[in-house]
Design a protein around this motif. Structure first.
Motif, PDB file in Angstrom:
ATOM      1  N   PHE A 168     -25.369 -11.670 -15.204  1.00  0.00           N
ATOM      2  CA  PHE A 168     -25.976 -11.114 -16.420  1.00  0.00           C
ATOM      3  C   PHE A 168     -24.873 -10.964 -17.471  1.00  0.00           C
ATOM      4  O   PHE A 168     -24.446  -9.851 -17.793  1.00  0.00           O
ATOM      5  CB  PHE A 168     -26.639  -9.769 -16.112  1.00  0.00           C
ATOM      6  CG  PHE A 168     -27.809  -9.871 -15.178  1.00  0.00           C
ATOM      7  CD1 PHE A 168     -29.102  -9.979 -15.669  1.00  0.00           C
ATOM      8  CD2 PHE A 168     -27.613  -9.882 -13.802  1.00  0.00           C
ATOM      9  CE1 PHE A 168     -30.182 -10.085 -14.801  1.00  0.00           C
ATOM     10  CE2 PHE A 168     -28.684  -9.990 -12.931  1.00  0.00           C
ATOM     11  CZ  PHE A 168     -29.976 -10.090 -13.430  1.00  0.00           C
ATOM     12  N   PRO A 169     -24.379 -12.090 -18.026  1.00  0.00           N
ATOM     13  CA  PRO A 169     -23.224 -12.031 -18.931  1.00  0.00           C
ATOM     14  C   PRO A 169     -23.490 -11.297 -20.234  1.00  0.00           C
ATOM     15  O   PRO A 169     -22.537 -10.883 -20.906  1.00  0.00           O
ATOM     16  CB  PRO A 169     -22.909 -13.515 -19.189  1.00  0.00           C
ATOM     17  CG  PRO A 169     -24.205 -14.222 -18.942  1.00  0.00           C
ATOM     18  CD  PRO A 169     -24.866 -13.461 -17.837  1.00  0.00           C
ATOM     19  N   HIS A 170     -24.758 -11.123 -20.598  1.00  0.00           N
ATOM     20  CA  HIS A 170     -25.084 -10.467 -21.860  1.00  0.00           C
ATOM     21  C   HIS A 170     -25.072  -8.944 -21.743  1.00  0.00           C
ATOM     22  O   HIS A 170     -25.200  -8.247 -22.748  1.00  0.00           O
ATOM     23  CB  HIS A 170     -26.463 -10.916 -22.344  1.00  0.00           C
ATOM     24  CG  HIS A 170     -27.566 -10.606 -21.382  1.00  0.00           C
ATOM     25  ND1 HIS A 170     -27.690 -11.248 -20.173  1.00  0.00           N
ATOM     26  CD2 HIS A 170     -28.591  -9.708 -21.452  1.00  0.00           C
ATOM     27  CE1 HIS A 170     -28.757 -10.785 -19.534  1.00  0.00           C
ATOM     28  NE2 HIS A 170     -29.312  -9.841 -20.284  1.00  0.00           N
ATOM     29  N   LEU A 171     -24.878  -8.427 -20.512  1.00  0.00           N
ATOM     30  CA  LEU A 171     -24.911  -6.989 -20.289  1.00  0.00           C
ATOM     31  C   LEU A 171     -23.496  -6.440 -20.095  1.00  0.00           C
ATOM     32  O   LEU A 171     -22.587  -7.173 -19.676  1.00  0.00           O
ATOM     33  CB  LEU A 171     -25.752  -6.662 -19.055  1.00  0.00           C
ATOM     34  CG  LEU A 171     -27.220  -7.102 -19.089  1.00  0.00           C
ATOM     35  CD1 LEU A 171     -27.895  -6.760 -17.768  1.00  0.00           C
ATOM     36  CD2 LEU A 171     -27.961  -6.446 -20.263  1.00  0.00           C
ATOM     37  N   ASP A 172     -23.303  -5.163 -20.376  1.00  0.00           N
ATOM     38  CA  ASP A 172     -22.021  -4.539 -20.070  1.00  0.00           C
ATOM     39  C   ASP A 172     -21.853  -4.457 -18.550  1.00  0.00           C
ATOM     40  O   ASP A 172     -22.817  -4.609 -17.790  1.00  0.00           O
ATOM     41  CB  ASP A 172     -21.929  -3.151 -20.696  1.00  0.00           C
ATOM     42  CG  ASP A 172     -22.956  -2.185 -20.123  1.00  0.00           C
ATOM     43  OD1 ASP A 172     -22.710  -1.627 -19.035  1.00  0.00           O
ATOM     44  OD2 ASP A 172     -24.020  -1.997 -20.760  1.00  0.00           O
ATOM     45  N   GLU A 173     -20.621  -4.204 -18.108  1.00  0.00           N
ATOM     46  CA  GLU A 173     -20.305  -4.303 -16.679  1.00  0.00           C
ATOM     47  C   GLU A 173     -21.181  -3.407 -15.811  1.00  0.00           C
ATOM     48  O   GLU A 173     -21.712  -3.841 -14.780  1.00  0.00           O
ATOM     49  CB  GLU A 173     -18.824  -3.957 -16.458  1.00  0.00           C
ATOM     50  CG  GLU A 173     -18.391  -4.069 -14.995  1.00  0.00           C
ATOM     51  CD  GLU A 173     -16.918  -3.751 -14.819  1.00  0.00           C
ATOM     52  OE1 GLU A 173     -16.480  -3.675 -13.646  1.00  0.00           O
ATOM     53  OE2 GLU A 173     -16.209  -3.564 -15.840  1.00  0.00           O
ATOM     54  N   GLN A 174     -21.358  -2.174 -16.200  1.00  0.00           N
ATOM     55  CA  GLN A 174     -22.127  -1.242 -15.377  1.00  0.00           C
ATOM     56  C   GLN A 174     -23.607  -1.629 -15.329  1.00  0.00           C
ATOM     57  O   GLN A 174     -24.229  -1.632 -14.255  1.00  0.00           O
ATOM     58  CB  GLN A 174     -21.980   0.176 -15.921  1.00  0.00           C
ATOM     59  CG  GLN A 174     -22.784   1.219 -15.144  1.00  0.00           C
ATOM     60  CD  GLN A 174     -22.420   2.629 -15.556  1.00  0.00           C
ATOM     61  OE1 GLN A 174     -21.409   3.168 -15.126  1.00  0.00           O
ATOM     62  NE2 GLN A 174     -23.249   3.222 -16.417  1.00  0.00           N
ATOM     63  N   THR A 175     -24.162  -1.998 -16.471  1.00  0.00           N
ATOM     64  CA  THR A 175     -25.568  -2.392 -16.512  1.00  0.00           C
ATOM     65  C   THR A 175     -25.781  -3.696 -15.751  1.00  0.00           C
ATOM     66  O   THR A 175     -26.789  -3.862 -15.046  1.00  0.00           O
ATOM     67  CB  THR A 175     -26.046  -2.546 -17.964  1.00  0.00           C
ATOM     68  OG1 THR A 175     -25.744  -1.350 -18.681  1.00  0.00           O
ATOM     69  CG2 THR A 175     -27.539  -2.806 -18.020  1.00  0.00           C
ATOM     70  N   ALA A 176     -24.826  -4.619 -15.877  1.00  0.00           N
ATOM     71  CA  ALA A 176     -24.929  -5.883 -15.148  1.00  0.00           C
ATOM     72  C   ALA A 176     -24.890  -5.649 -13.648  1.00  0.00           C
ATOM     73  O   ALA A 176     -25.625  -6.291 -12.881  1.00  0.00           O
ATOM     74  CB  ALA A 176     -23.807  -6.825 -15.575  1.00  0.00           C
ATOM     75  N   ARG A 177     -24.026  -4.732 -13.210  1.00  0.00           N
ATOM     76  CA  ARG A 177     -23.957  -4.426 -11.775  1.00  0.00           C
ATOM     77  C   ARG A 177     -25.292  -3.887 -11.279  1.00  0.00           C
ATOM     78  O   ARG A 177     -25.764  -4.260 -10.203  1.00  0.00           O
ATOM     79  CB  ARG A 177     -22.822  -3.429 -11.529  1.00  0.00           C
ATOM     80  CG  ARG A 177     -22.574  -3.151 -10.055  1.00  0.00           C
ATOM     81  CD  ARG A 177     -21.226  -2.468  -9.847  1.00  0.00           C
ATOM     82  NE  ARG A 177     -21.102  -1.248 -10.627  1.00  0.00           N
ATOM     83  CZ  ARG A 177     -20.255  -1.084 -11.645  1.00  0.00           C
ATOM     84  NH1 ARG A 177     -19.459  -2.073 -12.016  1.00  0.00           N
ATOM     85  NH2 ARG A 177     -20.188   0.068 -12.292  1.00  0.00           N
ATOM     86  N   PHE A 178     -25.925  -3.030 -12.067  1.00  0.00           N
ATOM     87  CA  PHE A 178     -27.240  -2.503 -11.704  1.00  0.00           C
ATOM     88  C   PHE A 178     -28.274  -3.633 -11.655  1.00  0.00           C
ATOM     89  O   PHE A 178     -29.063  -3.739 -10.710  1.00  0.00           O
ATOM     90  CB  PHE A 178     -27.680  -1.449 -12.726  1.00  0.00           C
ATOM     91  CG  PHE A 178     -29.065  -0.909 -12.504  1.00  0.00           C
ATOM     92  CD1 PHE A 178     -29.293   0.097 -11.574  1.00  0.00           C
ATOM     93  CD2 PHE A 178     -30.137  -1.430 -13.206  1.00  0.00           C
ATOM     94  CE1 PHE A 178     -30.573   0.588 -11.357  1.00  0.00           C
ATOM     95  CE2 PHE A 178     -31.424  -0.942 -13.001  1.00  0.00           C
ATOM     96  CZ  PHE A 178     -31.637   0.059 -12.069  1.00  0.00           C
ATOM     97  N   ALA A 179     -28.258  -4.511 -12.656  1.00  0.00           N
ATOM     98  CA  ALA A 179     -29.233  -5.605 -12.717  1.00  0.00           C
ATOM     99  C   ALA A 179     -29.064  -6.571 -11.544  1.00  0.00           C
ATOM    100  O   ALA A 179     -30.053  -7.059 -10.973  1.00  0.00           O
ATOM    101  CB  ALA A 179     -29.093  -6.348 -14.043  1.00  0.00           C
TER     102      ALA A 179
END
Length: 315
Positions: free
Chosen positions: A83-94
């Motif tokens: 999920f490159p469009h998300l910040d690191e923490q949100t991407a980890r959740f996604a």
């Protein structure tokens, strides 16, 4: 389940899957190819579960699969969720939601033949588990040490030398931006130092071999190919390999079945070292290993056998 599609779950660059898909298309078997790395940009899922089980669809830009009608799923080597469009923490959740959501749906298809089931693949990829299962199945297994203790490693190599080091897994490894592989190689006690304490390492007795054998089990079919070379790890230079179709020694076929049954697998790519007395020593089994390059080298009908398995033809 006759009439339904075959799902092929793999990355974009997978020549083995390309051959199998071409064979299935030639048989007029519908195929839906997808990669977890395509989610959610070009891959979507809508699944429901109630007292009647799971239902819903998986959709790519060109295909839609009815989850209740999937006849088989060929799980090869999909790329990871990104999920490159998300910040690191949100991407980890996604990523975690996608893994347990979409991944869970793919692992729960009713009436589906899995080659292999992703959970069974995950179980079988642990090398300690594989070696323990091989010993229980009746294979010859070289003495092997898993350790983070440099003293234990030196003692093992002195006792069981000559010895080799091999990685327990092969994640992406870059050197100056170039993808590299940590290879199997000989190791001496003098080469072992405090760096061993940094993680777990695998050391193994180096079988004094005359050749290697790759055994590919596809359903009921067992294909054994002797590989002659002068290499410690034949996978480092395919141009130096010579191939011969061989028959397995007594007891090997039965041990192969016991091993696969222990993990719930119906496909496996086994590697053996042939010692000077002709014994086959188990090295590993890859539950999603490569195999298609052997067909043009040997004439073995391996692509057709895999297509039969996915079409759900009797072997």
């Amino acid at each position: 389940m006759s009439g339904g599609p075959v799902l092929v779950v793999t990355n974009l660059d997978d020549p083995t899957s390309d051959l199998v898909i071409a064979e299935l298309h030639g048989r007029d078997i519908p195929v839906v190819r997808l990669d977890s790395g395509d989610f959610p940009a070009t891959l979507s899922v809508a699944a429901t579960i109630d007292h009647e089980g799971i239902a819903g669809t998986l959709s790519t830009p060109t295909r839609t699969a009815d989850l209740t009608r999937v006849r088989s799923l060929y799980y090869r080597r999909p790329s990871g969720f990104v999920f490159p469009h998300l910040d690191e923490q949100t991407a980890r959740f996604a990523v975690m939601q996608a893994r347990y959501g979409l991944g869970g749906v793919l692992a729960s298809l009713p009436g589906c033949r899995y080659v292999n089931h992703p959970h069974r693949i995950a179980d079988a990829e642990f090398k300690p588990s594989g070696l323990a299962a091989a010993a229980a199945a009746g294979f010859h297994v070289p003495p092997t040490l898993f350790t983070s203790d440099p003293d234990a490693a030196r003692a093992f190599v002195k006792r069981h030398g000559p010895a080799i080091y091999k990685p327990l897994s092969t994640p992406l490894y870059l050197v100056d931006g170039v993808s590299c592989t940590v290879t199997v190689d000989d190791v001496t006690p003098e080469e072992i130092d405090v760096r061993v304490a940094g993680t777990v390492h695998l050391f193994q007795h180096h079988v004094d071999k005359t050749a290697d054998v790759r055994v590919t089990v596809i359903g009921d079919h067992v294909y054994c190919v002797r590989i002659d070379s002068d290499l410690v790890d034949w996978r480092t230079d395919y141009s130096r390999l010579r191939y011969t179709v061989v028959q397995p020694p007594a007891g090997i076929t039965e041990a192969l079945r016991r091993y696969l049954d222990a993990f719930g697998l119906i496909f496996g790519a086994f590697d053996f070292a042939v010692s000077r007395d002709g014994a086959w020593w188990f090295l590993e089994c890859n539950p999603s290993g490569q195999w298609a390059w052997l067909e043009p080298e040997t004439g073995l009908p391996m692509v057709a056998a895999m297509a039969d398995l996915l079409e759900r033809k009797a072997s």
